[in-house]
Design a protein around this motif. Structure first.
Motif, PDB file in Angstrom:
ATOM      1  N   VAL A  56       0.844  -1.191   0.000  1.00 42.28           N
ATOM      2  CA  VAL A  56       0.000   0.000   0.000  1.00 42.28           C
ATOM      3  C   VAL A  56       0.884   1.248   0.000  1.00 42.28           C
ATOM      4  CG1 VAL A  56      -1.698   1.302   1.339  1.00 42.28           C
ATOM      5  CG2 VAL A  56      -1.893  -1.180   1.151  1.00 42.28           C
ATOM      6  N   GLY A  57       0.503   2.214  -0.821  1.00 42.09           N
ATOM      7  CA  GLY A  57       1.302   3.433  -0.973  1.00 42.09           C
ATOM      8  C   GLY A  57       2.062   3.483  -2.274  1.00 42.09           C
ATOM      9  N   ASN A  58       2.184   2.318  -2.934  1.00 41.63           N
ATOM     10  CA  ASN A  58       2.812   2.292  -4.248  1.00 41.63           C
ATOM     11  C   ASN A  58       1.757   2.506  -5.331  1.00 41.63           C
ATOM     12  OD1 ASN A  58       5.264   1.904  -3.063  1.00 41.63           O
ATOM     13  ND2 ASN A  58       5.515  -0.222  -3.701  1.00 41.63           N
ATOM     14  N   PHE A  59       2.217   2.622  -6.570  1.00 50.74           N
ATOM     15  CA  PHE A  59       1.331   2.933  -7.691  1.00 50.74           C
ATOM     16  C   PHE A  59       1.038   1.681  -8.497  1.00 50.74           C
ATOM     17  CE2 PHE A  59       0.806   4.209 -12.187  1.00 50.74           C
ATOM     18  CZ  PHE A  59      -0.276   5.073 -12.072  1.00 50.74           C
ATOM     19  N   ALA A  60      -0.243   1.436  -8.754  1.00 49.28           N
ATOM     20  CA  ALA A  60      -0.661   0.327  -9.603  1.00 49.28           C
ATOM     21  C   ALA A  60      -1.824   0.792 -10.459  1.00 49.28           C
ATOM     22  CB  ALA A  60      -1.074  -0.872  -8.754  1.00 49.28           C
ATOM     23  N   ILE A 133      -2.271  -1.693 -20.656  1.00 46.29           N
ATOM     24  CA  ILE A 133      -0.904  -1.324 -20.300  1.00 46.29           C
ATOM     25  C   ILE A 133      -0.843  -1.173 -18.795  1.00 46.29           C
ATOM     26  CG2 ILE A 133       0.980   0.315 -20.629  1.00 46.29           C
ATOM     27  CD1 ILE A 133      -0.366   1.204 -23.227  1.00 46.29           C
ATOM     28  N   GLY A 134      -0.351  -2.217 -18.120  1.00 48.11           N
ATOM     29  CA  GLY A 134      -0.266  -2.200 -16.670  1.00 48.11           C
ATOM     30  C   GLY A 134       1.051  -1.602 -16.201  1.00 48.11           C
ATOM     31  N   ILE A 135       0.976  -0.773 -15.181  1.00 45.88           N
ATOM     32  CA  ILE A 135       2.158  -0.063 -14.680  1.00 45.88           C
ATOM     33  C   ILE A 135       2.218  -0.187 -13.162  1.00 45.88           C
ATOM     34  CG2 ILE A 135       3.254   2.199 -14.384  1.00 45.88           C
ATOM     35  CD1 ILE A 135       2.005   3.013 -17.062  1.00 45.88           C
ATOM     36  N   GLY A 136       3.381  -0.545 -12.656  1.00 40.72           N
ATOM     37  CA  GLY A 136       3.624  -0.556 -11.215  1.00 40.72           C
ATOM     38  C   GLY A 136       4.838   0.279 -10.890  1.00 40.72           C
ATOM     39  N   VAL A 137       4.721   1.159  -9.910  1.00 36.16           N
ATOM     40  CA  VAL A 137       5.833   2.028  -9.507  1.00 36.16           C
ATOM     41  C   VAL A 137       6.015   1.923  -8.002  1.00 36.16           C
ATOM     42  CG1 VAL A 137       6.795   4.365  -9.530  1.00 36.16           C
ATOM     43  CG2 VAL A 137       5.221   3.657 -11.345  1.00 36.16           C
ATOM     44  N   ASN A 138       7.254   1.699  -7.576  1.00 37.93           N
ATOM     45  CA  ASN A 138       7.576   1.672  -6.147  1.00 37.93           C
ATOM     46  C   ASN A 138       7.704   3.116  -5.657  1.00 37.93           C
ATOM     47  OD1 ASN A 138       7.816  -1.165  -6.305  1.00 37.93           O
ATOM     48  ND2 ASN A 138       9.984  -1.009  -6.846  1.00 37.93           N
ATOM     49  N   VAL A 148      12.555 -10.927  -5.498  1.00 35.55           N
ATOM     50  CA  VAL A 148      12.740 -10.791  -6.937  1.00 35.55           C
ATOM     51  C   VAL A 148      13.601 -11.938  -7.456  1.00 35.55           C
ATOM     52  CG1 VAL A 148      12.527  -8.287  -6.817  1.00 35.55           C
ATOM     53  CG2 VAL A 148      14.795  -9.315  -6.704  1.00 35.55           C
ATOM     54  N   GLU A 149      13.573 -12.107  -8.777  1.00 37.71           N
ATOM     55  CA  GLU A 149      14.310 -13.193  -9.421  1.00 37.71           C
ATOM     56  C   GLU A 149      15.806 -13.051  -9.185  1.00 37.71           C
ATOM     57  OE1 GLU A 149      14.806 -15.064 -13.942  1.00 37.71           O
ATOM     58  OE2 GLU A 149      13.787 -13.148 -13.613  1.00 37.71           O
ATOM     59  N   GLU A 150      16.475 -14.193  -9.027  1.00 39.41           N
ATOM     60  CA  GLU A 150      17.920 -14.181  -8.850  1.00 39.41           C
ATOM     61  C   GLU A 150      18.586 -13.516 -10.054  1.00 39.41           C
ATOM     62  OE1 GLU A 150      21.658 -17.286  -8.071  1.00 39.41           O
ATOM     63  OE2 GLU A 150      19.587 -18.019  -8.205  1.00 39.41           O
ATOM     64  N   GLY A 151      19.482 -12.595  -9.790  1.00 41.40           N
ATOM     65  CA  GLY A 151      20.177 -11.880 -10.850  1.00 41.40           C
ATOM     66  C   GLY A 151      19.487 -10.615 -11.303  1.00 41.40           C
ATOM     67  N   ALA A 152      18.260 -10.396 -10.818  1.00 40.85           N
ATOM     68  CA  ALA A 152      17.537  -9.189 -11.205  1.00 40.85           C
ATOM     69  C   ALA A 152      18.102  -7.978 -10.478  1.00 40.85           C
ATOM     70  CB  ALA A 152      16.054  -9.344 -10.889  1.00 40.85           C
ATOM     71  N   LEU A 153      17.832  -6.806 -11.003  1.00 39.29           N
ATOM     72  CA  LEU A 153      18.284  -5.586 -10.369  1.00 39.29           C
ATOM     73  C   LEU A 153      17.602  -5.388  -9.022  1.00 39.29           C
ATOM     74  CD1 LEU A 153      18.269  -3.157 -13.437  1.00 39.29           C
ATOM     75  CD2 LEU A 153      20.241  -4.292 -12.395  1.00 39.29           C
ATOM     76  N   ARG A 154      18.285  -4.709  -8.125  1.00 33.23           N
ATOM     77  CA  ARG A 154      17.702  -4.453  -6.805  1.00 33.23           C
ATOM     78  C   ARG A 154      16.499  -3.527  -6.946  1.00 33.23           C
ATOM     79  NH1 ARG A 154      19.297   0.646  -4.616  1.00 33.23           N
ATOM     80  NH2 ARG A 154      20.657   1.738  -6.075  1.00 33.23           N
ATOM     81  N   PRO A 155      15.414  -3.801  -6.234  1.00 32.55           N
ATOM     82  CA  PRO A 155      14.272  -2.896  -6.265  1.00 32.55           C
ATOM     83  C   PRO A 155      14.572  -1.640  -5.446  1.00 32.55           C
ATOM     84  CG  PRO A 155      13.667  -5.119  -5.502  1.00 32.55           C
ATOM     85  CD  PRO A 155      15.153  -5.009  -5.439  1.00 32.55           C
ATOM     86  N   VAL A 156      14.088  -0.515  -5.930  1.00 34.28           N
ATOM     87  CA  VAL A 156      14.244   0.750  -5.206  1.00 34.28           C
ATOM     88  C   VAL A 156      12.899   1.474  -5.201  1.00 34.28           C
ATOM     89  CG1 VAL A 156      16.680   0.988  -5.824  1.00 34.28           C
ATOM     90  CG2 VAL A 156      14.933   2.044  -7.280  1.00 34.28           C
ATOM     91  N   SER A 157      12.756   2.421  -4.275  1.00 35.85           N
ATOM     92  CA  SER A 157      11.549   3.238  -4.245  1.00 35.85           C
ATOM     93  C   SER A 157      11.908   4.692  -4.529  1.00 35.85           C
ATOM     94  CB  SER A 157      10.848   3.136  -2.890  1.00 35.85           C
ATOM     95  OG  SER A 157      11.550   3.850  -1.890  1.00 35.85           O
ATOM     96  N   LEU A 158      10.921   5.430  -5.002  1.00 36.17           N
ATOM     97  CA  LEU A 158      11.129   6.849  -5.264  1.00 36.17           C
ATOM     98  C   LEU A 158      11.465   7.592  -3.976  1.00 36.17           C
ATOM     99  CD1 LEU A 158      10.851   8.815  -7.738  1.00 36.17           C
ATOM    100  CD2 LEU A 158       8.584   9.380  -6.832  1.00 36.17           C
ATOM    101  N   LEU A 159      10.781   7.242  -2.893  1.00 32.00           N
ATOM    102  CA  LEU A 159      11.010   7.917  -1.622  1.00 32.00           C
ATOM    103  C   LEU A 159      12.417   7.670  -1.097  1.00 32.00           C
ATOM    104  CD1 LEU A 159       9.885   9.573   0.743  1.00 32.00           C
ATOM    105  CD2 LEU A 159       9.015   7.437   1.721  1.00 32.00           C
ATOM    106  N   SER A 160      12.857   6.417  -1.125  1.00 29.39           N
ATOM    107  CA  SER A 160      14.171   6.107  -0.550  1.00 29.39           C
ATOM    108  C   SER A 160      15.310   6.692  -1.368  1.00 29.39           C
ATOM    109  CB  SER A 160      14.342   4.591  -0.423  1.00 29.39           C
ATOM    110  OG  SER A 160      14.383   3.977  -1.704  1.00 29.39           O
TER     111      SER A 160
END
Length: 249
Positions: A56-60, A133-138, A148-160
């Protein structure tokens, strides 16, 4: 709501299984392009059927369209959506530094994954009945690395990463405004200007990356994106035009 783009509908739901699933359910009753946003998703999903963490608080949200172009041309709107997300992040933070686009449909911030795009469609023959067109933003929270999948980029949030605390409703306004601008460019001038703008913002262009398809894994230089939206990868032996793959670097 300020400066909402003319001709676009807007639905905000308190909760839904996924906005793409809701798009499929209501597409037939929509007479104009419509954004569907959910403040909470109970069964969010990403590419290849993977789950998508959506605190909750993220964009979907999902944009539902009824495109007139052939399916392969309509699918190029993933690049349109990428550019819209890029512009929305810049508008929200006041800076473009650290923002880049990862083929085929991710937005990166300071090298981490900030947002993803998922296209789904229905219809047979030369024309789609609808495109979602589905969009998700942290925005405020990023998934744990273990999610997340092994080898994938680290997830980040706009706030952090930037300190910008943006609500989902404000994010919807920014994305919708930016998308409408790029959609007009796409329908007026075709993919060429969209492709050029996307390449100007591309992550790791000219560098060595790995593309993993369902059949093979290729490592080579990310040369360009061609006029069909394919990733062009140059290896020691040849030049490959790749229509779909997971990219790692």
């Amino acid at each position: 709501m300020t400066d909402w783009p003319e001709g676009y509908g807007r639905r905000v739901l308190a909760e839904v299984d996924s906005t793409n699933a809701e798009a499929a359910r209501v597409a037939g009753e929509l007479s104009s392009p419509t954004w569907i946003m959910a403040l909470n998703q109970t069964a969010a999903r990403g590419r290849r059927g993977r789950g998508w963490a959506n605190p909750v608080g993220n964009f979907a949200a999902t944009l539902v369209l009824h495109p007139s172009e052939p399916p392969e041309q309509a699918a190029l709107r993933s690049f349109v959506a990428s550019l819209a997300l890029y512009d929305a992040v810049v508008a929200a933070t006041g800076r473009a530094q650290g923002v880049s686009l990862k083929w085929p449909n991710d937005v990166l911030l300071n090298g981490g994954k900030l947002a993803g795009i998922l296209l789904e469609s229905a219809g047979h023959g030369p024309r789609l009945s609808h495109l979602a067109i589905g969009i998700g933003v942290n925005l405020r929270n990023a998934p744990d690395v273990g999610e997340v999948e092994e080898g994938a980029l680290r997830p980040v949030s706009l706030l952090s990463e930037t300190g910008a605390d943006v609500s989902p409703e404000v994010c919807l306004d920014l994305v919708a405004q930016a998308y409408a601008r790029h959609e007009t460019q796409f329908t007026t001038y075709g993919f060429g200007p969209i492709r050029t703008a996307w390449l100007d913002r591309a992550a790791r262009l000219g560098e060595v990356i790995t593309a993993r398809t369902a059949r093979v894994e290729l490592t080579g230089t990310f040369e360009t994106v061609d006029e069909a939206g394919n990733l062009v990868l140059t290896t020691r032996d040849t030049r490959h035009a790749i229509p779909a793959a997971e990219v790692f670097f």
